[in-house]
Design a protein around this motif. Structure first.
Motif, short mmCIF file in Angstrom:
data_model
loop_
_atom_site.label_atom_id
_atom_site.label_comp_id
_atom_site.label_asym_id
_atom_site.label_seq_id
_atom_site.Cartn_x
_atom_site.Cartn_y
_atom_site.Cartn_z
N TYR A 172 0.87 -1.19 0.00
CA TYR A 172 0.00 0.00 0.00
C TYR A 172 0.90 1.23 0.00
O TYR A 172 1.90 1.29 0.73
N THR A 173 0.49 2.23 -0.79
CA THR A 173 1.24 3.49 -0.80
C THR A 173 0.34 4.65 -0.39
O THR A 173 0.71 5.81 -0.50
N HIS A 174 -0.87 4.30 0.04
CA HIS A 174 -1.90 5.30 0.34
C HIS A 174 -2.52 4.94 1.69
O HIS A 174 -3.10 3.87 1.83
N ILE A 175 -2.35 5.83 2.66
CA ILE A 175 -2.83 5.58 4.02
C ILE A 175 -3.82 6.68 4.39
O ILE A 175 -3.54 7.87 4.20
N ASP A 177 11.00 3.14 6.16
CA ASP A 177 12.11 3.53 5.29
C ASP A 177 11.70 3.71 3.83
O ASP A 177 12.54 3.72 2.94
N ILE A 178 10.40 3.83 3.59
CA ILE A 178 9.93 4.11 2.23
C ILE A 178 10.04 5.62 2.01
O ILE A 178 9.74 6.41 2.93
N ASP A 179 10.46 6.01 0.81
CA ASP A 179 10.58 7.44 0.49
C ASP A 179 9.21 8.10 0.68
O ASP A 179 8.25 7.75 -0.01
N ARG A 180 9.13 9.05 1.58
CA ARG A 180 7.85 9.69 1.89
C ARG A 180 7.17 10.25 0.64
O ARG A 180 5.95 10.24 0.51
N ASN A 181 7.99 10.72 -0.31
CA ASN A 181 7.41 11.34 -1.51
C ASN A 181 6.70 10.34 -2.41
O ASN A 181 6.01 10.72 -3.34
N THR A 182 6.89 9.04 -2.14
CA THR A 182 6.19 8.03 -2.95
C THR A 182 4.89 7.59 -2.26
O THR A 182 4.18 6.74 -2.77
N LEU A 183 4.63 8.17 -1.09
CA LEU A 183 3.42 7.79 -0.35
C LEU A 183 2.35 8.88 -0.46
O LEU A 183 2.66 10.06 -0.69
N LEU A 219 5.22 14.66 9.74
CA LEU A 219 5.39 14.99 8.31
C LEU A 219 5.53 16.50 8.14
O LEU A 219 5.11 17.27 9.01
N ASP A 220 6.08 16.90 6.99
CA ASP A 220 6.14 18.34 6.75
C ASP A 220 5.17 18.79 5.65
O ASP A 220 5.06 19.97 5.37
N TYR A 221 4.48 17.85 5.05
CA TYR A 221 3.34 18.20 4.20
C TYR A 221 2.39 17.02 4.17
O TYR A 221 2.77 15.89 4.51
#
Ligand code: A2P
Length: 279
Positions: free
Chosen positions: A40-43, A63-69, A98-100
């Motif tokens: 899942y990449t969408h929470i 450790d997943i790149d936040r920008n891919t979530l 998070l920052d965005y």
């Protein structure tokens, strides 16, 4: 992972992981960790779920790149209004670490049962959402549980059309008039309780359909939402269900199958009518 395109051009993964009713602490942390490890990449979370901190910790530890979530949270009802909304948004960001944000939703509209000036309250809250969006703190903004009339009222004063309306949606509860208004305005509908929170899993018609396709009722419900152009947010704490709700299989729902599902009588309704709820 397939995606939908929102009305502002950004992509949103077509199935999201719902976290409603997953308690803060180890349970939420493990469920989200499991979901991320499964693919899942969408929470989807919310301030009122009380689990933003654990969701954030699971994201960080993955450790997943936040920008891919794609991460969504929601403004709780006690925080409506311009100034309180801005403060609540910052608090959610902090909780999540998070920052965005990718998507911020008004969780429930102020309703006519509780507020004479419900429309003005919703318009004022939405102004703060527009501000946050213009500041670049959130990639898309939307609403949740806005029935047709409430959405139409908001659209009268909105300068940015919501990207999303997240509503209760599952076989036996389709809210078609709201879905139609969303579609005609380019608003993506997201389904909360796409499995009726388990209340429709014993339905004989759905069980027969699942048997015929060698799949499960849960997967039928998820495929059905997608077939209607609606983004499902299944929730689970069970690793096997977490997995099969994402890998829904290659079976197809025919036109007839879809008609059969669409014609099911009302069932599995949560009981939360946005026009009447007292929270
Ligand atoms: P569990 O957490 O044990 O998997 P909804 O997403 O509509 O709110 O439904 C969530 C409920 O449905 C939870 O009780 C969850 O239990 C259960 N559930 C989730 N996925 C499945 C599935 N694929 N098959 C059966 N039950 C499921």
């Amino acid at each position: 992972m397939k995606s939908f395109k929102l009305n502002n051009g950004i992509d949103i993964p077509a199935i999201g992981f719902g976290t409603w009713q997953i308690p803060e602490g180890e349970e939420a942390y493990q469920a989200v960790k499991e979901a991320l490890a499964t693919g899942y990449t969408h929470i989807d979370t919310a301030a009122i779920y009380g689990n933003e901190k654990s969701v954030g910790r699971a994201i960080k530890d993955s450790d997943i790149d936040r920008n891919t979530l794609f991460i969504t949270t929601k403004l709780w009802n006690t925080e409506r209004g311009y100034d309180k909304t801005i403060a609540a948004f910052e608090k959610s960001l902090t909780n999540l670490g998070l920052d965005y944000l990718d998507l911020y939703l008004i969780h429930w509209p102020a309703n006519e049962t509780q507020f004479e000036d419900w429309a003005a309250i919703n318009a004022d809250t939405w102004k703060a959402f527009e501000y946050l969006y213009k500041q670049g703190k959130v990639r898309a903004i939307g609403v949740s549980n806005f029935p047709k009339e409430y959405l139409a009222k908001l659209l009268e004063t909105a300068t940015i059309v919501p990207s999303v309306n997240q509503i209760e949606y599952h076989p036996g509860y389709l809210q078609q008039d709201t879905v139609d208004l969303c579609k005609s305005n380019g608003i993506l509908v997201q389904a909360w309780s796409p499995l009726g929170s388990g209340r429709i899993l014993q339905d004989e018609t759905l069980i027969a359909l699942a048997a015929q396709k060698a799949t499960s009722v849960g997967q039928i419900c998820i495929k059905f939402a997608l077939s209607q152009g609606i983004l499902p947010l299944p929730k689970s704490t069970n690793p096997a269900n977490i997995k099969r709700n994402l890998d829904i299989g290659n079976f197809e729902l025919t036109k007839e199958d879809i008609s059969t599902i669409r014609e099911l009588p009302t069932m599995g309704f949560s009981g939360s009518d946005p026009k009447k709820v007292a929270f």
